[in-house]
Design an enzyme around this catalytic site. Structure first.
Site, PDB file in Angstrom:
ATOM      1  N   PHE A  62      46.293  54.521  73.300  1.00  0.00           N
ATOM      2  CA  PHE A  62      45.626  55.784  73.651  1.00  0.00           C
ATOM      3  C   PHE A  62      44.583  56.201  72.633  1.00  0.00           C
ATOM      4  O   PHE A  62      44.074  57.292  72.687  1.00  0.00           O
ATOM      5  CB  PHE A  62      46.662  56.915  73.801  1.00  0.00           C
ATOM      6  CG  PHE A  62      47.801  56.579  74.726  1.00  0.00           C
ATOM      7  CD1 PHE A  62      47.579  55.881  75.910  1.00  0.00           C
ATOM      8  CD2 PHE A  62      49.092  56.977  74.431  1.00  0.00           C
ATOM      9  CE1 PHE A  62      48.627  55.572  76.759  1.00  0.00           C
ATOM     10  CE2 PHE A  62      50.136  56.679  75.277  1.00  0.00           C
ATOM     11  CZ  PHE A  62      49.913  55.971  76.442  1.00  0.00           C
ATOM     12  N   TRP A  65      40.424  53.629  66.471  1.00  0.00           N
ATOM     13  CA  TRP A  65      40.192  53.907  65.049  1.00  0.00           C
ATOM     14  C   TRP A  65      39.776  52.631  64.343  1.00  0.00           C
ATOM     15  O   TRP A  65      40.026  51.536  64.828  1.00  0.00           O
ATOM     16  CB  TRP A  65      41.375  54.616  64.366  1.00  0.00           C
ATOM     17  CG  TRP A  65      42.770  54.039  64.521  1.00  0.00           C
ATOM     18  CD1 TRP A  65      43.161  52.996  65.305  1.00  0.00           C
ATOM     19  CD2 TRP A  65      43.957  54.507  63.871  1.00  0.00           C
ATOM     20  NE1 TRP A  65      44.510  52.776  65.200  1.00  0.00           N
ATOM     21  CE2 TRP A  65      45.035  53.690  64.319  1.00  0.00           C
ATOM     22  CE3 TRP A  65      44.234  55.515  62.968  1.00  0.00           C
ATOM     23  CZ2 TRP A  65      46.340  53.863  63.879  1.00  0.00           C
ATOM     24  CZ3 TRP A  65      45.543  55.685  62.534  1.00  0.00           C
ATOM     25  CH2 TRP A  65      46.579  54.869  62.989  1.00  0.00           C
ATOM     26  N   ASN A  66      39.073  52.856  63.225  1.00  0.00           N
ATOM     27  CA  ASN A  66      38.527  51.747  62.445  1.00  0.00           C
ATOM     28  C   ASN A  66      38.913  51.934  60.986  1.00  0.00           C
ATOM     29  O   ASN A  66      39.285  53.033  60.574  1.00  0.00           O
ATOM     30  CB  ASN A  66      36.998  51.735  62.530  1.00  0.00           C
ATOM     31  CG  ASN A  66      36.493  51.785  63.952  1.00  0.00           C
ATOM     32  OD1 ASN A  66      36.917  51.007  64.793  1.00  0.00           O
ATOM     33  ND2 ASN A  66      35.615  52.722  64.239  1.00  0.00           N
ATOM     34  N   HIS A  77      24.025  59.140  49.306  1.00  0.00           N
ATOM     35  CA  HIS A  77      25.222  59.195  48.467  1.00  0.00           C
ATOM     36  C   HIS A  77      25.032  59.966  47.184  1.00  0.00           C
ATOM     37  O   HIS A  77      23.916  60.233  46.762  1.00  0.00           O
ATOM     38  CB  HIS A  77      25.754  57.781  48.195  1.00  0.00           C
ATOM     39  CG  HIS A  77      24.952  57.000  47.198  1.00  0.00           C
ATOM     40  ND1 HIS A  77      23.868  56.242  47.558  1.00  0.00           N
ATOM     41  CD2 HIS A  77      25.075  56.853  45.848  1.00  0.00           C
ATOM     42  CE1 HIS A  77      23.368  55.656  46.491  1.00  0.00           C
ATOM     43  NE2 HIS A  77      24.075  56.018  45.416  1.00  0.00           N
ATOM     44  N   HIS A  83      29.453  57.048  36.862  1.00  0.00           N
ATOM     45  CA  HIS A  83      28.733  55.875  37.370  1.00  0.00           C
ATOM     46  C   HIS A  83      28.028  55.135  36.236  1.00  0.00           C
ATOM     47  O   HIS A  83      27.826  53.934  36.324  1.00  0.00           O
ATOM     48  CB  HIS A  83      27.730  56.323  38.423  1.00  0.00           C
ATOM     49  CG  HIS A  83      26.896  55.236  39.024  1.00  0.00           C
ATOM     50  ND1 HIS A  83      27.407  54.005  39.370  1.00  0.00           N
ATOM     51  CD2 HIS A  83      25.580  55.206  39.361  1.00  0.00           C
ATOM     52  CE1 HIS A  83      26.434  53.264  39.891  1.00  0.00           C
ATOM     53  NE2 HIS A  83      25.322  53.959  39.873  1.00  0.00           N
TER      54      HIS A  83
HETATM   55  C1  23J Z   1      23.641  50.405  39.726  1.00  0.00           C
HETATM   56  C2  23J Z   1      22.629  49.909  38.952  1.00  0.00           C
HETATM   57  C3  23J Z   1      21.345  50.352  39.127  1.00  0.00           C
HETATM   58  C4  23J Z   1      21.098  51.322  40.079  1.00  0.00           C
HETATM   59  C5  23J Z   1      22.131  51.844  40.877  1.00  0.00           C
HETATM   60  C6  23J Z   1      23.395  51.361  40.694  1.00  0.00           C
HETATM   61  C7  23J Z   1      21.881  52.912  41.899  1.00  0.00           C
HETATM   62  O1  23J Z   1      20.773  53.192  42.250  1.00  0.00           O
HETATM   63  C8  23J Z   1      22.983  53.704  42.471  1.00  0.00           C
HETATM   64  O2  23J Z   1      23.231  53.666  43.670  1.00  0.00           O
HETATM   65  O3  23J Z   1      23.584  54.459  41.716  1.00  0.00           O
HETATM   66  S1  23J Z   1      19.446  51.879  40.311  1.00  0.00           S
HETATM   67 MN    MN Z   2      24.363  55.596  43.315  1.00  0.00          MN
END
Ligand code: 23J
Ligand code: MN
Length: 261
Positions: A62, A65-66, A77, A83
């Protein structure tokens, strides 16, 4: 005006449509362009993959989904301080630990679409930001600054979006000095329409990838692959961009939205 009255006014403006909600996100799927970094930089992020669990069938009678195979830094993003190596030690530097107040803020839109149409390697300088401020007003602490380039119109294809040739990728972005200037103003973060927050030429800058290196060093954020900045005024809109609450996440796809009068 009392804060409650502000929200009452906003509520009726949203219902009547005098405040519009503009979608700043690109479609997210297998066709979404992903960053390509040359081999000397190491590994790359994969394309989005959608794995079907069921589709109203013997695997789930029913329901549909993925499950997703998805890089943190894919499509429209959010970049968290963790990061980058310069931002790795902040206690609140990951997607699950950033205070949510930071996800809703005023946005300054610097339109350099004409310059970028003439030169895809266009770099935003301190003087250019100061000229924008003289025209539109000062960039205030606690706000976002985003660069309108109309580059999002190339987002449909990886080739036009990355715009690479034998000399590397050609896409616009900020100089290191421009990012340092914006940090001195106390901004929340920097956003672009390109695949990452930095220019295509940013690997050769000092420091390399200054929008990443310097913003994240200052515990501030990035937004990449924004769309429809051409529907925003230079000042006066509110940007809403909340990453998924990935535990220890370095970034996340976002449905970035703008409230526009
Ligand atoms: C890792 C290395 C270089 C870059 C990036 C990621 C990104 O642009 C990101 O999506 O953070 S330039
Ligand atoms: Mn990024």
């Amino acid at each position: 005006m009392a804060a409650a009255d502000v929200l009452t006014g906003l509520a009726s403006s949203l219902v009547s449509g005098t405040v519009k909600v503009v979608d700043l996100a690109a479609p997210l799927g297998p066709e979404t362009p992903v960053l390509y970094l040359p081999p000397q930089f190491g590994k790359n992020t994969p394309n989005v993959k959608v794995h079907q669990i069921s589709r109203y069938d013997q695997d789930g009678p029913f329901w549909a989904w993925n499950w997703l195979e998805l890089g943190e830094h894919t499509g429209t993003h959010f970049d968290a301080p963790a990061h980058w190596i310069t931002g790795k030690d902040y206690a609140d530097g990951t997607t699950d630990r950033i205070a949510p107040q930071n996800f809703v803020a005023p946005v300054n839109v610097i339109d350099r679409s004409k310059e970028v149409a003439a030169d895809p390697d266009y770099l935003l300088t301190v003087d250019s930001i100061k000229a924008w401020e003289a025209e539109h007003g000062e960039i205030e602490a606690g706000s976002w600054v985003v660069l309108r380039t109309d580059w999002y119109k190339r987002n449909g294809s990886t080739e036009t979006f990355l715009n690479a040739d034998e000399t590397g990728p050609h896409s616009p972005g900020p100089t290191a000095e421009a990012i340092a200037y914006l940090i001195s103003k106390g901004i929340v973060g920097w956003g672009s329409e390109t695949i990452g927050t930095d220019a295509g030429s940013a690997g050769g800058m000092n420091p390399p990838f200054p929008a990443h290196n310097l913003m994240h060093k200052a515990n501030r954020y990035g937004l990449a692959s924004l769309c429809h900045l051409d529907q925003l005024p230079p000042k006066g809109a509110i940007l809403i961009a909340a990453p998924l609450k990935f535990v220890n996440g370095t970034g996340s796809p976002v449905r970035a939205l703008a409230l526009v009068p």
